[in-house]
Design a protein around this motif. Structure first.
Motif, PDB file in Angstrom:
ATOM      1  N   SER A  94      -6.741  41.656 -14.349  1.00  0.00           N
ATOM      2  CA  SER A  94      -7.773  42.403 -15.054  1.00  0.00           C
ATOM      3  C   SER A  94      -8.868  41.428 -15.475  1.00  0.00           C
ATOM      4  N   GLU A  95      -9.814  41.903 -16.266  1.00  0.00           N
ATOM      5  CA  GLU A  95     -10.851  41.025 -16.797  1.00  0.00           C
ATOM      6  C   GLU A  95     -10.368  40.205 -17.984  1.00  0.00           C
ATOM      7  N   LEU A  96      -9.164  40.461 -18.467  1.00  0.00           N
ATOM      8  CA  LEU A  96      -8.612  39.724 -19.607  1.00  0.00           C
ATOM      9  C   LEU A  96      -7.724  38.587 -19.103  1.00  0.00           C
ATOM     10  N   PRO A  97      -7.970  37.367 -19.526  1.00  0.00           N
ATOM     11  CA  PRO A  97      -7.186  36.226 -19.049  1.00  0.00           C
ATOM     12  C   PRO A  97      -5.687  36.424 -19.260  1.00  0.00           C
ATOM     13  N   GLY A  98      -4.925  36.232 -18.187  1.00  0.00           N
ATOM     14  CA  GLY A  98      -3.478  36.324 -18.271  1.00  0.00           C
ATOM     15  C   GLY A  98      -2.914  37.727 -18.205  1.00  0.00           C
ATOM     16  N   TRP A  99      -3.763  38.716 -18.160  1.00  0.00           N
ATOM     17  CA  TRP A  99      -3.300  40.106 -18.104  1.00  0.00           C
ATOM     18  C   TRP A  99      -3.643  40.747 -16.761  1.00  0.00           C
ATOM     19  N   THR A 100      -2.663  41.459 -16.204  1.00  0.00           N
ATOM     20  CA  THR A 100      -2.926  42.303 -15.051  1.00  0.00           C
ATOM     21  C   THR A 100      -3.479  43.645 -15.533  1.00  0.00           C
ATOM     22  N   ARG A 101      -3.883  44.469 -14.580  1.00  0.00           N
ATOM     23  CA  ARG A 101      -4.282  45.827 -14.969  1.00  0.00           C
ATOM     24  C   ARG A 101      -3.108  46.573 -15.601  1.00  0.00           C
TER      25      ARG A 101
ATOM     26  N   GLU B 150     -10.884  50.894 -28.322  1.00  0.00           N
ATOM     27  CA  GLU B 150      -9.861  50.460 -27.374  1.00  0.00           C
ATOM     28  C   GLU B 150     -10.045  51.122 -26.009  1.00  0.00           C
ATOM     29  N   LEU B 151     -10.312  52.403 -25.995  1.00  0.00           N
ATOM     30  CA  LEU B 151     -10.451  53.114 -24.728  1.00  0.00           C
ATOM     31  C   LEU B 151     -11.680  52.646 -23.953  1.00  0.00           C
ATOM     32  N   VAL B 152     -12.803  52.552 -24.642  1.00  0.00           N
ATOM     33  CA  VAL B 152     -14.050  52.200 -23.944  1.00  0.00           C
ATOM     34  C   VAL B 152     -14.022  50.752 -23.467  1.00  0.00           C
ATOM     35  N   ILE B 153     -13.629  49.839 -24.326  1.00  0.00           N
ATOM     36  CA  ILE B 153     -13.654  48.426 -23.954  1.00  0.00           C
ATOM     37  C   ILE B 153     -12.610  48.121 -22.887  1.00  0.00           C
ATOM     38  N   HIS B 154     -11.416  48.671 -23.031  1.00  0.00           N
ATOM     39  CA  HIS B 154     -10.376  48.370 -22.044  1.00  0.00           C
ATOM     40  C   HIS B 154     -10.603  49.079 -20.713  1.00  0.00           C
ATOM     41  N   ALA B 155     -11.371  50.149 -20.715  1.00  0.00           N
ATOM     42  CA  ALA B 155     -11.771  50.730 -19.430  1.00  0.00           C
ATOM     43  C   ALA B 155     -12.575  49.711 -18.632  1.00  0.00           C
ATOM     44  N   ALA B 156     -13.433  48.969 -19.322  1.00  0.00           N
ATOM     45  CA  ALA B 156     -14.187  47.899 -18.662  1.00  0.00           C
ATOM     46  C   ALA B 156     -13.269  46.743 -18.279  1.00  0.00           C
TER      47      ALA B 156
ATOM     48  N   ARG C  45     -16.609  49.449 -13.615  1.00  0.00           N
ATOM     49  CA  ARG C  45     -17.228  50.164 -14.728  1.00  0.00           C
ATOM     50  C   ARG C  45     -17.269  49.221 -15.921  1.00  0.00           C
ATOM     51  N   GLY C  46     -18.338  48.454 -16.022  1.00  0.00           N
ATOM     52  CA  GLY C  46     -18.414  47.419 -17.040  1.00  0.00           C
ATOM     53  C   GLY C  46     -19.168  47.841 -18.278  1.00  0.00           C
ATOM     54  N   PRO C  47     -19.487  46.886 -19.140  1.00  0.00           N
ATOM     55  CA  PRO C  47     -20.202  47.180 -20.382  1.00  0.00           C
ATOM     56  C   PRO C  47     -21.566  47.840 -20.179  1.00  0.00           C
ATOM     57  N   GLU C  48     -22.141  47.690 -19.001  1.00  0.00           N
ATOM     58  CA  GLU C  48     -23.446  48.332 -18.767  1.00  0.00           C
ATOM     59  C   GLU C  48     -23.372  49.853 -18.872  1.00  0.00           C
ATOM     60  N   THR C  49     -22.153  50.414 -18.859  1.00  0.00           N
ATOM     61  CA  THR C  49     -21.983  51.865 -18.973  1.00  0.00           C
ATOM     62  C   THR C  49     -21.801  52.327 -20.415  1.00  0.00           C
TER      63      THR C  49
ATOM     64  N   ILE D 189     -25.945  42.798 -25.455  1.00  0.00           N
ATOM     65  CA  ILE D 189     -25.688  42.299 -26.809  1.00  0.00           C
ATOM     66  C   ILE D 189     -24.318  42.770 -27.288  1.00  0.00           C
ATOM     67  N   ALA D 190     -24.009  44.045 -27.060  1.00  0.00           N
ATOM     68  CA  ALA D 190     -22.712  44.589 -27.486  1.00  0.00           C
ATOM     69  C   ALA D 190     -21.567  43.901 -26.754  1.00  0.00           C
ATOM     70  N   ALA D 191     -21.726  43.668 -25.457  1.00  0.00           N
ATOM     71  CA  ALA D 191     -20.675  43.002 -24.685  1.00  0.00           C
ATOM     72  C   ALA D 191     -20.423  41.595 -25.213  1.00  0.00           C
ATOM     73  N   TRP D 192     -21.491  40.863 -25.496  1.00  0.00           N
ATOM     74  CA  TRP D 192     -21.335  39.505 -26.034  1.00  0.00           C
ATOM     75  C   TRP D 192     -20.601  39.527 -27.366  1.00  0.00           C
ATOM     76  N   LEU D 193     -20.986  40.430 -28.263  1.00  0.00           N
ATOM     77  CA  LEU D 193     -20.308  40.529 -29.551  1.00  0.00           C
ATOM     78  C   LEU D 193     -18.831  40.868 -29.387  1.00  0.00           C
ATOM     79  N   ALA D 194     -18.519  41.656 -28.344  1.00  0.00           N
ATOM     80  CA  ALA D 194     -17.141  42.081 -28.105  1.00  0.00           C
ATOM     81  C   ALA D 194     -16.345  41.058 -27.305  1.00  0.00           C
ATOM     82  N   GLY D 195     -16.963  39.925 -26.988  1.00  0.00           N
ATOM     83  CA  GLY D 195     -16.254  38.899 -26.246  1.00  0.00           C
ATOM     84  C   GLY D 195     -16.117  39.198 -24.771  1.00  0.00           C
ATOM     85  N   ARG D 196     -16.953  40.091 -24.270  1.00  0.00           N
ATOM     86  CA  ARG D 196     -16.936  40.436 -22.852  1.00  0.00           C
ATOM     87  C   ARG D 196     -18.175  39.853 -22.160  1.00  0.00           C
ATOM     88  N   THR D 197     -18.150  39.821 -20.846  1.00  0.00           N
ATOM     89  CA  THR D 197     -19.244  39.242 -20.091  1.00  0.00           C
ATOM     90  C   THR D 197     -20.400  40.228 -19.980  1.00  0.00           C
TER      91      THR D 197
END
Length: 245
Positions: A36-43, A139-145, A151-155, A206-214
């Motif tokens: 997944s996009e999270l280090p060490g985690w699969t989908r 949790e739902l919105v961020i982890h969907a990305a 479907r990344g933070p741009e959505t 800006i929201a993605a950066w604050l949330a620790g996402r790319t």
């Protein structure tokens, strides 16, 4: 600033749940074990976590309705981690069934609330049911990305990004103040320190950066006293589950 009410929060929860189940419906058998996009985690880890938080919030509401309280996860943070690791390797069919059951349980619990029910105390962050609904939305919105299927933070919607600005103001280090300047929208200041950094760019970046996402649109720029600077370091994500040693 967009105001989130129980009524439109419920709509957002249903919409976010549909996105997650829609993504899961398009995965293949081998996709769940891909990174997944999270280090060490699969989908599979991400899907297991989504199920866990949905069931945990539903349980918070079940107890709140009886005037009782219970910790968010059995066994606290360690219990949460164990449950994710145990479920991460499930088959695609198991993940889909677990996801459908967990989201249905949570949406039914939130959908059955009357007005006082949204204000009932829960253990999560020492808040009320409405706070739990906001947490599940995040949790739902961020982890969907985080599932990494395109479907990344741009959505992310404007109401969601503005909610993150409020919630994640806790990540501003002491002594600092960030002036957020989303393109075409009003500025927002978070933090109360004397050192000011201006963060400009697209709302979702800006929201993605604050949330620790790319950030996906590549628009971010940081300035201090009109000079370009590196993006500031952020404090850890505000933990909702106490970590015990």
């Amino acid at each position: 600033m967009t105001s989130i009410t129980p009524q439109n929060l419920l709509e957002e929860l249903r919409r976010a749940a549909d996105v997650v189940t829609g993504i899961a419906a398009k995965l293949g058998d081998h996709d769940v074990q891909a990174p997944s996009e999270l280090p060490g985690w699969t989908r599979g880890h991400v899907l297991a976590h989504i199920c866990g938080i949905a069931n945990a919030m539903a349980r918070q509401l079940d107890y709140a309705a009886r005037g009782e309280s219970i910790e968010l996860y059995d066994g606290g943070f360690e219990g949460r981690t164990r449950a994710i690791e145990m479920a991460a390797g499930h088959s695609l069919a198991e993940h889909r069934a677990d996801l459908e059951a967990a989201l249905d349980r949570a949406l039914r619990a939130f959908g059955a609330l009357d007005e006082p029910g949204w204000r009932a105390p829960i253990t999560y962050r020492g808040g009320v049911v409405f706070d739990g609904g906001l947490a599940l939305w995040r949790e739902l919105v961020i982890h969907a990305a985080d599932l990494g299927t395109g479907r990344g933070p741009e959505t992310w919607s404007r109401p969601f990004c503005e909610h993150l600005f409020d919630f994640l103001s806790a990540r501003v280090p002491d002594g600092q103040r960030f002036v957020l300047q989303p393109l075409g929208l009003p500025d927002r200041a978070i933090g109360s320190g004397g050192k000011t950094t201006v963060i400009s760019g697209m709302l979702t970046d800006i929201a993605a950066w604050l949330a620790g996402r790319t950030p996906t649109l590549g628009s971010l720029r940081a300035t201090a006293a009109a000079d370009g600077v590196d993006l500031p370091e952020l404090l850890p994500w505000p933990a909702g589950v106490p970590v015990t040693n």
